[in-house]
Design an enzyme around this catalytic site. Structure first.
Site, PDB file in Angstrom:
ATOM      1  N   HIS A 125       0.819  -1.230   0.000  1.00  0.00           N
ATOM      2  CA  HIS A 125       0.000   0.000   0.000  1.00  0.00           C
ATOM      3  C   HIS A 125       0.847   1.272   0.000  1.00  0.00           C
ATOM      4  O   HIS A 125       0.307   2.366  -0.185  1.00  0.00           O
ATOM      5  CB  HIS A 125      -0.938   0.041   1.207  1.00  0.00           C
ATOM      6  CG  HIS A 125      -1.985  -1.031   1.196  1.00  0.00           C
ATOM      7  ND1 HIS A 125      -2.833  -1.230   0.129  1.00  0.00           N
ATOM      8  CD2 HIS A 125      -2.310  -1.976   2.119  1.00  0.00           C
ATOM      9  CE1 HIS A 125      -3.640  -2.253   0.393  1.00  0.00           C
ATOM     10  NE2 HIS A 125      -3.332  -2.727   1.594  1.00  0.00           N
ATOM     11  N   ASP A 162      -2.577 -10.711  -2.411  1.00  0.00           N
ATOM     12  CA  ASP A 162      -3.151 -10.174  -1.175  1.00  0.00           C
ATOM     13  C   ASP A 162      -4.609  -9.786  -1.464  1.00  0.00           C
ATOM     14  O   ASP A 162      -4.937  -9.374  -2.579  1.00  0.00           O
ATOM     15  CB  ASP A 162      -2.341  -8.949  -0.731  1.00  0.00           C
ATOM     16  CG  ASP A 162      -2.729  -8.450   0.654  1.00  0.00           C
ATOM     17  OD1 ASP A 162      -1.987  -8.733   1.613  1.00  0.00           O
ATOM     18  OD2 ASP A 162      -3.769  -7.757   0.770  1.00  0.00           O
ATOM     19  N   HIS A 164      -6.206  -7.293  -0.564  1.00  0.00           N
ATOM     20  CA  HIS A 164      -6.341  -5.860  -0.834  1.00  0.00           C
ATOM     21  C   HIS A 164      -5.543  -5.496  -2.089  1.00  0.00           C
ATOM     22  O   HIS A 164      -4.494  -6.084  -2.343  1.00  0.00           O
ATOM     23  CB  HIS A 164      -5.813  -5.044   0.362  1.00  0.00           C
ATOM     24  CG  HIS A 164      -6.491  -5.382   1.652  1.00  0.00           C
ATOM     25  ND1 HIS A 164      -5.943  -6.262   2.568  1.00  0.00           N
ATOM     26  CD2 HIS A 164      -7.676  -4.975   2.159  1.00  0.00           C
ATOM     27  CE1 HIS A 164      -6.779  -6.371   3.605  1.00  0.00           C
ATOM     28  NE2 HIS A 164      -7.837  -5.606   3.382  1.00  0.00           N
ATOM     29  N   ASP A 245      -4.435 -12.845   3.264  1.00  0.00           N
ATOM     30  CA  ASP A 245      -5.680 -12.391   3.879  1.00  0.00           C
ATOM     31  C   ASP A 245      -6.914 -12.652   3.022  1.00  0.00           C
ATOM     32  O   ASP A 245      -8.022 -12.265   3.398  1.00  0.00           O
ATOM     33  CB  ASP A 245      -5.594 -10.912   4.287  1.00  0.00           C
ATOM     34  CG  ASP A 245      -4.903 -10.059   3.260  1.00  0.00           C
ATOM     35  OD1 ASP A 245      -4.639 -10.543   2.142  1.00  0.00           O
ATOM     36  OD2 ASP A 245      -4.610  -8.875   3.570  1.00  0.00           O
TER      37      ASP A 245
HETATM   38 ZN   LIG Z   1      -4.062  -7.203   2.647  1.00  0.00          ZN
END
Ligand SMILES: [Zn+2]
Length: 308
Positions: A125, A162, A164, A245
């Protein structure tokens, strides 16, 4: 040639405060999972400290100074609602950068067949000049630039499963055709980017999944969108942003992957790495917040790296 694992006790010294999901116990969960008999041939190495020069290839010096200056002498500094810095965080993230770059050195030199870096904080991120989503520096992006600058590799691919979207990695390479970025992720979900239409200069591939999707939808998206694009890109090196995740136990998201999906996806990436990149693959831990899901998923991933 063996699979190499980078680890370091400093990764558990990056503190995020009570109740934070990105917590030091994640490192113990991974370490315990990799203590099983199946992992006795893992080539375990302590993560070296990375250089600021490597960091500066992706993050401006002003930004790096800002993160260093935000480091508290004790207690915690909150960068945003999710992202926290403790006294040892800067040292931890520099070792995480160091391990990612060392992993690239290893697979280029042929001293390891492939590499897994079990580090925190995660990185995908982190944009050029913005820390967010638990991330300070973008280790996957830094490793890609390291491969180009130090080893002269021309084409580097980053594959991110991931749950996200890796907005930071996409930000850093959005207009750079020499680096490919492909992501499967739940959408809508934090950070909100990662729509199919976000394609950079043809080097970005987003394959969003819907809330509740599981193994079938993941394998369909990964197999029919991510893998063919990766193969067409003809990478000299494959870097994996390996967050776990999307596992069904994870508390931060709503996909339903199981350990076997990480084994499968790892095998598919190894096939392309073998065919296109001389087998060179470096995998970096990103998210994964259920300790049991994280441990089991990491074990499946690393076991497949070892088997080939
Ligand atoms: Zn994540």
């Amino acid at each position: 040639m063996l699979t190499r694992l980078y680890h370091h006790p400093i990764f558990a010294e990056h503190l995020t405060g009570p109740g934070h999901p990105e917590r030091p116990e994640r490192m113990a969960a991974v370490a315990t999972a990799l203590e099983a008999e199946a992992f006795q041939n893992l080539d375990r190495m302590l993560a070296p400290e990375g250089s600021l020069e490597a960091v500066y290839r992706c993050h401006p010096a002003d930004y790096v100074r800002k993160i260093a200056k935000a480091t508290p002498e004790d207690g915690l500094t909150r960068i945003d609602g999710d992202t926290v810095i403790s006294p040892r965080s800067f040292a931890a993230v520099l070792h995480s950068v160091g391990a990612a770059c060392a992993g690239v050195d290893d697979v280029v030199a042929g001293t390891a067949r492939n590499v897994f870096v079990a580090s925190r904080p995660p990185g995908h991120h982190a944009e050029r000049a913005t820390a967010m989503g638990f991330c300070l520096f973008n280790q996957a992006a830094i490793a890609a630039r390291h491969a180009q600058a130090v080893h002269g590799l021309e084409r580097v691919a980053i594959v991110d499963w991931d749950v996200h979207h890796g907005n930071g990695t996409q930000d850093i390479f959005f207009d750079d055709p020499s680096v490919f970025y492909a992501s499967t992720h739940e959408m809508p979900l934090y950070p909100g980017t990662g729509a199919r239409e976000e394609t950079g200069v043809g080097n970005i591939v987003n394959a969003p999944l819907r809330t509740g999707d599981g193994s079938d939808e993941f394998r369909e998206a990964f197999g029919s969108v991510v893998l063919p694009a990766l193969d067409r890109f003809r990478p000299d090196l494959v870097i994996v942003s390996a967050g776990f995740d999307a596992h069904h136990r994870d508390p931060l998201a709503n996909l339903n992957l199981v350990e076997a999906d990480y084994d499968w996806a790892t095998g598919k990436l190894l096939e392309i790495a073998d065919r296109r990149a001389g087998g060179r693959l470096v995998s970096l831990l990103e998210g994964g917040y259920d300790l049991r899901g994280l441990g089991q998923s990491t074990a499946s991933h690393v076991q497949r790296l070892m088997i080939g």
